[in-house]
Structures are given as structure tokens and as C-alpha cells.
Design an enzyme around this catalytic site. Structure first.
Site, mmCIF file in Angstrom:
data_model
loop_
_atom_site.group_PDB
_atom_site.id
_atom_site.type_symbol
_atom_site.label_atom_id
_atom_site.label_comp_id
_atom_site.label_asym_id
_atom_site.label_seq_id
_atom_site.Cartn_x
_atom_site.Cartn_y
_atom_site.Cartn_z
ATOM 1 N N THR A 41 -95.765 -36.327 -43.248
ATOM 2 C CA THR A 41 -95.418 -37.679 -43.678
ATOM 3 C C THR A 41 -95.355 -38.655 -42.499
ATOM 4 O OG1 THR A 41 -93.067 -37.068 -43.556
ATOM 5 C CG2 THR A 41 -94.142 -36.876 -45.699
ATOM 6 N N HIS A 46 -89.637 -34.518 -36.702
ATOM 7 C CA HIS A 46 -88.434 -35.022 -36.044
ATOM 8 C C HIS A 46 -87.363 -33.934 -36.084
ATOM 9 C CE1 HIS A 46 -86.836 -35.633 -40.094
ATOM 10 N NE2 HIS A 46 -87.916 -36.340 -40.386
ATOM 11 N N HIS A 49 -86.476 -31.642 -38.965
ATOM 12 C CA HIS A 49 -87.327 -30.485 -39.301
ATOM 13 C C HIS A 49 -86.945 -29.242 -38.505
ATOM 14 C CE1 HIS A 49 -90.181 -33.861 -40.363
ATOM 15 N NE2 HIS A 49 -90.241 -33.132 -41.446
ATOM 16 N N LYS A 83 -85.388 -38.670 -52.265
ATOM 17 C CA LYS A 83 -85.917 -40.026 -52.127
ATOM 18 C C LYS A 83 -85.530 -40.878 -53.335
ATOM 19 C CE LYS A 83 -87.912 -39.229 -48.216
ATOM 20 N NZ LYS A 83 -87.425 -39.873 -47.002
ATOM 21 N N ARG A 87 -92.853 -42.652 -52.507
ATOM 22 C CA ARG A 87 -93.416 -42.730 -51.157
ATOM 23 C C ARG A 87 -94.718 -43.529 -51.197
ATOM 24 N NH1 ARG A 87 -91.547 -38.662 -47.535
ATOM 25 N NH2 ARG A 87 -90.240 -37.082 -48.522
ATOM 26 N N GLN A 174 -95.815 -27.237 -55.249
ATOM 27 C CA GLN A 174 -95.077 -26.402 -54.300
ATOM 28 C C GLN A 174 -94.844 -25.010 -54.873
ATOM 29 O OE1 GLN A 174 -91.793 -28.157 -52.144
ATOM 30 N NE2 GLN A 174 -90.737 -26.197 -51.966
ATOM 31 N N ASP A 195 -82.133 -29.609 -50.166
ATOM 32 C CA ASP A 195 -82.769 -30.457 -51.169
ATOM 33 C C ASP A 195 -83.994 -29.791 -51.798
ATOM 34 O OD1 ASP A 195 -84.268 -30.578 -48.840
ATOM 35 O OD2 ASP A 195 -84.840 -32.672 -49.092
ATOM 36 N N LYS A 231 -75.925 -40.927 -40.190
ATOM 37 C CA LYS A 231 -76.993 -39.976 -40.491
ATOM 38 C C LYS A 231 -77.414 -39.194 -39.249
ATOM 39 C CE LYS A 231 -81.278 -39.586 -43.115
ATOM 40 N NZ LYS A 231 -82.288 -40.315 -43.916
ATOM 41 N N LYS A 234 -80.614 -39.923 -36.304
ATOM 42 C CA LYS A 234 -80.951 -41.341 -36.203
ATOM 43 C C LYS A 234 -80.142 -41.990 -35.080
ATOM 44 C CE LYS A 234 -83.547 -41.896 -40.015
ATOM 45 N NZ LYS A 234 -84.871 -42.538 -40.088
ATOM 46 N N THR A 235 -80.777 -42.911 -34.363
ATOM 47 C CA THR A 235 -80.078 -43.726 -33.375
ATOM 48 C C THR A 235 -80.461 -45.174 -33.637
ATOM 49 O OG1 THR A 235 -81.906 -43.675 -31.776
ATOM 50 C CG2 THR A 235 -80.305 -41.865 -31.679
#
Length: 421
Positions: A41, A46, A49, A83, A87, A174, A195, A231, A234-235
Site C-alpha cells: 500500500t 513501516h 509491519h 479502515k 482505499r 485472502q 485486525d 498512535k 507516528k511522529t
């Protein structure tokens, strides 16, 4: 319980598991094949994962055979799990390019050359890409009741806001991945984030309906959370990527070393391969000497070395130490470029420039009067050294490898001065 499951339990890596007794028995008796999927995606994975990737690695280190599945086909569809909206669909060329980049990143963590328990890299576009719609609907779609799919969290959470048939079909695709890997590779276990529970159990149900005496299992890993409610991963600058071009090793190191005391032991268990005793010792240090931040240092060093290598770790530590001590001159130009890439910058064309003029031109101080006041008050630093000379002129001696000068105003406001040829 098997040694591996014991380790996963200690680390808090088991959120849900199907047929625990059956999985324990299989793990005790044989070396199994297991898989986790990674949809392309973006052009990089990141740190969100990392948990499934490193869990695959834990299985491999225990002699099992991981399959890293890149979703070249499912990446064209979009997983609705977690989500709130559809997407954006990407072109096949973009997804293919991203798939190849992700394959390279996965090879940093899994051994695809091992002689006995070699990891396998797969792409579901190989079996979904040329699939005909009629056989798919008859042979696979027939096994899925709409009510069964609507009851799954990944779908039910989107009913009010809306979900397209495209994303609604993701669960079936899947599930077919699991069936295909079960039939072709003998893959018995799928792992994924919490999830993914609905998608994983749907795949197991398809295998049960398709294969006689099927033995398939599912295991999910908890969602990584932060104690302060923000979260994970994240920054202010965005996501923490595994690609060093998107997130530098220094930024990566800083993310981990700034971990809250309330989270650091959890993250050491989740992400590192330190032993139980080493983690327990660090937990004691957090309780007894939190000011030393030894647990955070261990976490940052282990993760930066794992993802970016030893030399990148050394560079990250050099930059961090120089900034902490104020010894900016000890940095190389390349380290300056990494450590100060997000601070305001200004390019100077003159060979020499007065400090007062530079402060005004670079908008470090709003006026010459304020610039003189800042200098007199000792608020201005050149490459980490305080300068209180109103008539000071910057020359080549103030440049790091002829490329940069770092000006600091006050305690934390840094400015990068560059020089045109």
C-alpha cells in the site's frame, strides 16, 4: 506448551489463537510452514509491519518455515480491515513496483537462503492475477455465505459508512491465499495483526470446506498501543518507515529512545530478540533507576541495528551524542545532513558574513537590534560553541567540511546554514 509458544506468551505476542492444544501438538511434533501477508500500500513497509515480520523470524529461528506473502493482487483491491473509508486504488504498475521494494525489505529479516528451513517469498498475483471469474465464483465464492461475511468485524464496521463490492470481496481473496498455500506448500498456520482475525478464520473455514481432515491454524498478534494514547509508529513528521531514505537511521533511533517508561519493556518484549533474563534485568532498571534510561538505549540500539545495520547505528549514536553534548564540530557533513534535515535552513553565497547580518538574513533573529541582544545575552551558538562577539565574522573556519554551519539560538532552536559554490 512448546518452547516457542512459551516465548510468544512471555513477550505478549499472542492475542488470539485457534485450537491452542492442536497447534501446540503440531509445533512439538514437526517443523511447520506458516505465512503472513503484506499488501503493497506504499513504497515501503513501516514499523507497524515489524511485529508480524519479526514473529515470522521467531518461528524461523525455531526451525520452522516462514512464507512472506506479498499481496501483489490483494494490494490492487484494498483491505477494509481497520479502515473507515475506501482505499484509493493504485495502478498495477505502481503496485508491482511497491511489491518489489517490499520483497527487498523482507529479505533483511528472514533468511531466504537457509539450507534447512529456508523462508519463501511468494506473491499472490501469481495465482489470483490470471484467475477466471466464473470458476472463482463457483469454486470459492460458493463457500462464503453473505451473512457469515457481514458478521466479520472488518465488514460490519463499514456497513454504515459504506463498503464497495471490491473491498467486500477482499476476505474471499485472502481466504483463497490460505487455501492455495495450504494445498501447494503444506502451509498450516497464518499469522497477522489482531485486525486480521476475521480474514484468517474465514480462510480456515474455506480450507475446512475444501479439504478432508484439514489441519489449519490461526494466530493473531496484538495491536501495538502507546500508554499516552497516541498512535504507535507516528511522529510529527509522519510514519516511521523501514526505508532509510524515508526515515533516516537517526530519526529511527530517536523514535525508539524516546519511548515512554510505561511502554519500553513491552516494546523490548515485542520487537527485540533479547533473552527473558536480559529483559527482566532491564525492567528492574526501569523501576529502580529510570533516569538512566538503559532500557530505552537497549531498545533503540537493538532496533536500529536490526533494521539498518551496525554502521547506521554508530552514525545515529554519533549524531545523538554530539547534539546532547553540544559538540557539533565532531560531526561529519553527511551526519549533519541527516541530523538537521528538518530544521530551517538558509543558503549563504558570501565567503564571509558578519554574525549579526547572518542572524537577520536567515531570520534567526527578527532584527539587528534583537540579533545584537541575542549575541550579548549568550543565546547564540556556532557549531555548538557560544559566541558573544558583536563584531564576529563567519569564515571558512566555521564550516563543517566546507558545507555547513549550525547556528543555535536559545536552548533548542537550530538553523542549518549551507554554502553555495
Amino acid at each position: 506448551m512448546s518452547e516457542l509458544l512459551n516465548d510468544l506468551q512471555f513477550r505478549g505476542l499472542i492475542h488470539q489463537m485457534t485450537d491452542e492444544a492442536g497447534l501446540q501438538k503440531v509445533l512439538n511434533e514437526e517443523k511447520i510452514k506458516l505465512y503472513s501477508g503484506f499488501d503493497p500500500t506504499a513504497d515501503s513497509l513501516h514499523i507497524g509491519h515489524l511485529l508480524p515480520i519479526l514473529t515470522l523470524r521467531r518461528f524461523q529461528l525455531n526451525g520452522h518455515h516462514p512464507i512472506a506473502l506479498v499481496g501483489g493482487a490483494t494490494g490492487l483491491i484494498g483491505d477494509p480491515s481497520g479502515k473507515k473509508a475506501e482505499r484509493t486504488l493504485n495502478t498495477s504498475e505502481i503496485v508491482e513496483g511497491w511489491s518489489n521494494r517490499i520483497k527487498d525489505q523482507l529479505s533483511r529479516f528472514l533468511d531466504f537462503k537457509a539450507s534447512e528451513n529456508r523462508a519463501v517469498l511468494a506473491n499472490n498475483f501469481d495465482w489470483i492475477g490470471n484467475m477466471n471469474v466464473i470458476p472463482f465464483l463457483r469454486d470459492v465464492g460458493k463457500s462464503f455465505g453473505v451473512n457469515y461475511m457481514l458478521a466479520k468485524e472488518s465488514v460490519s464496521a463499514r456497513i454504515e459508512s459504506g463498503i464497495s463490492f471490491t473491498e467486500f470481496s477482499y476476505m474471499i481473496l485472502q481466504s483463497y491465499d490460505f487455501l492455495n498455500l495450504y494445498q501447494k506448500e503444506g502451509c498450516k498456520l497464518q499469522i497477522g495483526g489482531s485486525d486480521q482475525w476475521g480474514n484468517i478464520t474465514a480462510g480456515m473455514e474455506l480450507i475446512r470446506k475444501t479439504e478432508e481432515e484439514a489441519k489449519a491454524f490461526g494466530l493473531t498478534i496484538p495491536l501495538v498501543t502507546k500508554a499516552d494514547g497516541t498512535k504507535f509508529g507516528k511522529t510529527e513528521g509522519g510514519a516511521i518507515w523501514l526505508d532509510s531514505e524515508k526515515t533516516s537511521p537517526y530519526e529511527f533511533y530517536q523514535f525508539w529512545i524516546n519511548t515512554d517508561d510505561r511502554d519500553v519493556i513491552k516494546y523490548l518484549k515485542y520487537f527485540t530478540f533479547l533473552t527473558h533474563d536480559e529483559i527482566n534485568n532491564l525492567e528492574s532498571e526501569v523501576k529502580n533507576a529510570p533516569e538512566k534510561r538503559n532500557a530505552q538505549k537497549a531498545l533503540a540500539e537493538e532496533m536500529t541495528k536490526l533494521v539498518h545495520g551496525e554502521s547506521a547505528l554508530e552514525q545515529a549514536i554519533n549524531i545523538s551524542n554530539a547534539l546532547f553534548s553540544g559538540e557539533i564540530r565532531s560531526l561529519t557533513a553527511s551526519e549533519v545532513k541527516v541530523g538537521f534535515k528538518d530544521v530551517p535552513s538558509y543558503t549563504v553565497s558570501e565567503k564571509e558574513i558578519s554574525l549579526v547580518d547572518l542572524l537577520v538574513q536567515a531570520k534567526i533573529s527578527p532584527s539587528k537590534r534583537q540579533a545584537r541582544e541575542d549575541i550579548t545575552n549568550g543565546a547564540v551558538y556556532i557549531n555548538g560553541e557560544r559566541n558573544q562577539h558583536l563584531d564576529y565574522v563567519l569564515s571558512s573556519e566555521d564550516r563543517i567540511e566546507e558545507e555547513f554551519t549550525i547556528i543555535r539560538r536559545g536552548k533548542k532552536k537550530y538553523f542549518l546554514i549551507e554554502y553555495s559554490n
